[in-house]
Scaffold this motif. Sequence first.
Motif, PDB file in Angstrom:
ATOM      1  N   THR A 199       0.829  -1.206   0.000  1.00  0.00           N
ATOM      2  CA  THR A 199       0.000   0.000   0.000  1.00  0.00           C
ATOM      3  C   THR A 199       0.861   1.253   0.000  1.00  0.00           C
ATOM      4  O   THR A 199       0.552   2.248  -0.669  1.00  0.00           O
ATOM      5  CB  THR A 199      -0.926  -0.001   1.229  1.00  0.00           C
ATOM      6  OG1 THR A 199      -1.577  -1.267   1.336  1.00  0.00           O
ATOM      7  CG2 THR A 199      -1.970   1.105   1.130  1.00  0.00           C
ATOM      8  N   ALA A 200       1.955   1.221   0.751  1.00  0.00           N
ATOM      9  CA  ALA A 200       2.841   2.384   0.848  1.00  0.00           C
ATOM     10  C   ALA A 200       3.958   2.356  -0.189  1.00  0.00           C
ATOM     11  O   ALA A 200       4.348   3.400  -0.723  1.00  0.00           O
ATOM     12  CB  ALA A 200       3.445   2.448   2.255  1.00  0.00           C
ATOM     13  N   SER A 201       4.480   1.182  -0.487  1.00  0.00           N
ATOM     14  CA  SER A 201       5.641   1.116  -1.391  1.00  0.00           C
ATOM     15  C   SER A 201       5.295   1.571  -2.805  1.00  0.00           C
ATOM     16  O   SER A 201       6.127   2.163  -3.501  1.00  0.00           O
ATOM     17  CB  SER A 201       6.206  -0.309  -1.426  1.00  0.00           C
ATOM     18  OG  SER A 201       5.270  -1.217  -1.978  1.00  0.00           O
ATOM     19  N   MET A 202       4.067   1.320  -3.257  1.00  0.00           N
ATOM     20  CA  MET A 202       3.692   1.778  -4.590  1.00  0.00           C
ATOM     21  C   MET A 202       3.487   3.292  -4.642  1.00  0.00           C
ATOM     22  O   MET A 202       3.556   3.885  -5.720  1.00  0.00           O
ATOM     23  CB  MET A 202       2.428   1.050  -5.050  1.00  0.00           C
ATOM     24  CG  MET A 202       2.645  -0.418  -5.371  1.00  0.00           C
ATOM     25  SD  MET A 202       3.849  -0.672  -6.724  1.00  0.00           S
ATOM     26  CE  MET A 202       5.356  -1.024  -5.807  1.00  0.00           C
TER      27      MET A 202
ATOM     28  N   ALA B  63      12.799   0.111   4.832  1.00  0.00           N
ATOM     29  CA  ALA B  63      12.647   0.727   3.509  1.00  0.00           C
ATOM     30  C   ALA B  63      12.186   2.173   3.595  1.00  0.00           C
ATOM     31  O   ALA B  63      12.421   2.959   2.665  1.00  0.00           O
ATOM     32  CB  ALA B  63      11.657  -0.085   2.672  1.00  0.00           C
ATOM     33  N   PHE B  64      11.536   2.546   4.698  1.00  0.00           N
ATOM     34  CA  PHE B  64      11.058   3.915   4.864  1.00  0.00           C
ATOM     35  C   PHE B  64      11.875   4.676   5.908  1.00  0.00           C
ATOM     36  O   PHE B  64      11.382   5.627   6.520  1.00  0.00           O
ATOM     37  CB  PHE B  64       9.577   3.915   5.247  1.00  0.00           C
ATOM     38  CG  PHE B  64       8.703   3.169   4.281  1.00  0.00           C
ATOM     39  CD1 PHE B  64       8.474   3.672   3.015  1.00  0.00           C
ATOM     40  CD2 PHE B  64       8.117   1.956   4.624  1.00  0.00           C
ATOM     41  CE1 PHE B  64       7.670   2.994   2.112  1.00  0.00           C
ATOM     42  CE2 PHE B  64       7.317   1.273   3.731  1.00  0.00           C
ATOM     43  CZ  PHE B  64       7.097   1.788   2.463  1.00  0.00           C
ATOM     44  N   GLY B  65      13.089   4.221   6.111  1.00  0.00           N
ATOM     45  CA  GLY B  65      13.926   4.839   7.134  1.00  0.00           C
ATOM     46  C   GLY B  65      14.273   6.294   6.873  1.00  0.00           C
ATOM     47  O   GLY B  65      14.590   7.023   7.815  1.00  0.00           O
ATOM     48  N   ASP B  66      14.213   6.726   5.619  1.00  0.00           N
ATOM     49  CA  ASP B  66      14.550   8.119   5.308  1.00  0.00           C
ATOM     50  C   ASP B  66      13.370   9.068   5.516  1.00  0.00           C
ATOM     51  O   ASP B  66      13.518  10.289   5.390  1.00  0.00           O
ATOM     52  CB  ASP B  66      15.045   8.234   3.869  1.00  0.00           C
ATOM     53  CG  ASP B  66      14.030   7.733   2.863  1.00  0.00           C
ATOM     54  OD1 ASP B  66      13.141   6.955   3.252  1.00  0.00           O
ATOM     55  OD2 ASP B  66      14.137   8.106   1.673  1.00  0.00           O
ATOM     56  N   LEU B  67      12.193   8.523   5.848  1.00  0.00           N
ATOM     57  CA  LEU B  67      11.027   9.364   6.107  1.00  0.00           C
ATOM     58  C   LEU B  67      10.973   9.744   7.586  1.00  0.00           C
ATOM     59  O   LEU B  67      11.499   9.026   8.444  1.00  0.00           O
ATOM     60  CB  LEU B  67       9.742   8.620   5.726  1.00  0.00           C
ATOM     61  CG  LEU B  67       9.582   8.252   4.246  1.00  0.00           C
ATOM     62  CD1 LEU B  67       8.308   7.436   4.052  1.00  0.00           C
ATOM     63  CD2 LEU B  67       9.557   9.497   3.377  1.00  0.00           C
ATOM     64  N   PRO B  68      10.363  10.865   7.904  1.00  0.00           N
ATOM     65  CA  PRO B  68      10.208  11.239   9.318  1.00  0.00           C
ATOM     66  C   PRO B  68       9.460  10.154  10.086  1.00  0.00           C
ATOM     67  O   PRO B  68       8.426   9.647   9.625  1.00  0.00           O
ATOM     68  CB  PRO B  68       9.400  12.542   9.264  1.00  0.00           C
ATOM     69  CG  PRO B  68       9.622  13.076   7.887  1.00  0.00           C
ATOM     70  CD  PRO B  68       9.784  11.883   6.989  1.00  0.00           C
ATOM     71  N   GLN B  69       9.983   9.757  11.249  1.00  0.00           N
ATOM     72  CA  GLN B  69       9.369   8.709  12.060  1.00  0.00           C
ATOM     73  C   GLN B  69       8.300   9.314  12.960  1.00  0.00           C
ATOM     74  O   GLN B  69       8.593   9.978  13.959  1.00  0.00           O
ATOM     75  CB  GLN B  69      10.432   7.993  12.892  1.00  0.00           C
ATOM     76  CG  GLN B  69      11.366   7.117  12.072  1.00  0.00           C
ATOM     77  CD  GLN B  69      10.622   5.971  11.397  1.00  0.00           C
ATOM     78  OE1 GLN B  69       9.939   5.186  12.043  1.00  0.00           O
ATOM     79  NE2 GLN B  69      10.754   5.887  10.079  1.00  0.00           N
TER      80      GLN B  69
END
Length: 623
Positions: free
Chosen positions: A338-341, A574-580
């Motif tokens: 859902t998020a990766s696309m 995979a989403f480590g570069d996004l704000p947590q």
Amino acid sequence: MSRRARGPVSSPTVTVAIAVWLRTSSVARGSDPAARSVTPSAIARLATWAGSGSSARARLERNSMSASRCCLRPTRRRVVMRSAGRSACRGSRVFNRSGGPGPRPAAGRARPGTAASRSHGGRAARAPRRGAARARRRWNRRACGGWIGCGRATRARFPCLTPPCDPRLSGRRAADLGGQARGARRAGRSTPVVRAGRREHRVRERPDVLSHRSGGAVRSIPACARPRPAPGDPPTMPTAASDLLALEGGTPVSAEPVPMVRVEITDADVDAAVAVLRSGMLAQGGRAAAFEERFAAMTGAAHAAACANGTCALSLAYHPLIEPGDDVLCPAWTYIATASMIVARGARPVFCDADPETYTLDPADAERRITPNTTAIAVTHLYGAPANIDAVQALAARRGLRVIYDAAQAHLATWRGEGVGAFGDAVTYSFYPTKNITTGEGGMVTTNDADLDRAVRRLRSHGETRKYLHESIGFNYRMTDVEAAIGLSQLDRLGEATERRRANARALDRAIEPIPGLIAPRAPLGGEHVYHLYAVRLEAGAFRVDRDRFAEALRAEGVQCAVHYPRSTHRQPAFGDLPQADLPVADRLARTLLCVPVHPGLTDRQVAIVGEALAKVAAAYAA
């Protein structure tokens, strides 16, 4: 040959039986005060009874494994037994201190220090034949009143501790046994029966006792070595050793594992696929078109476009509706696709927390996270439960957002009586093998916008509008006719399979309701669940173990289970570069949710096993 001429019986007959009894009683080694009432003198009395002939000895050996479950306390003390010969029990044999046969002692008082003198108050029964009947009656009363050294209170706690039934007893001897067992009959634990002119003592079967027949006698095996739960205690399964988890050496609820999923491919599915294979027309064609039309009608949508899989369906839906650089509201508690696309489209997912009751996206939390760049919201109908569509649509209308629903787990789910395909700009589905309907691999995009449908179809096949005319860049996301033929066949029974899932879920709801600490799944008011998965939540602080240990115990009991998901999507590397973001509900669900079988291939008994296993493990680990 006369009884006297046959000679003494070898001591291992009784010694081995008692040894087996003692050694196999390690289940409750020192765990119960009642076990401490078993004394060497009581064991000697039992051994003396066991020496009363071949049939009685055989009965002791048969019952040794059953008796071993009665929480006898193991002892290393040597049992020294000296029988008083025929005066104590007809046909008994004599054993000396070394365990071998020895001469018969003289009638009268027993030798001081022997087991016989200790267990009979220092006085042996009168010899030989004149007082034999009186001595036997006295022995029967003692055997019934103090069976294996346990008093009345202990026998009340453990109904399985009933005296053995000697088939040779008749007349007054049987009356003696019957009189001693009268109190037990009043308690509902036993009942006298008359068979072939003999009065015998039969154990009445109970829900927590397994009864076994052997040689015409009925033996009871205790369900456990502890008192039964008091009213209001968590329910336990009615099997042997129900309080001991299989993970810790107990008996599992089911020897045959209950499968978490079952992929059902029928002969009709196979025939449909073979028909296409034989035709030689394997690529997307007539079967795919028929599948699209029928699926759209069943889900409440005007248009449907079949594709290769559910991830491709998300990609096809996102491309026309989202631009690179956009912010898209996305649930943190969902499968990663859902998020990766969204990232694959060049946009940025903005993770939102979950509703603590339904586990779908929380519209109120999503509204707080809207940014100036937010243009769309992606919402997952999770585990088969539709999200709060009214709240999502209202939010989208207020903020001018496009809405994409991920219904990969929600085939035939409804909202206020309408299929979920009737809502939003686009709805995507997956036909992966474990989904409610499968084509092997496959997906679908439904919409009520004709222009969007044309854009999806163009993107699905290299951007072409007709053969070799490509108006835009696109992909090869087509579904084959072989897969579409299987899908068409499965649609024939999708409604029936969905109703079976709901029936299984209702049964599990009833099983979980009385179990403290377990929360059954639910859909928001207005939504109808289709139970792709049955997600049970462990209440915080209700158990002494974490979710993973609980799941391990369930598997050991014979119930397969799965964790969906062990990590919230926003915590994926995979989403480590996004704000947590701080999303406490999603983080908590990753620690407390557990999925158990609910698929339509389950039998009623298997559904019951799931409930029994949940109750057993919950009771064992209750805080």
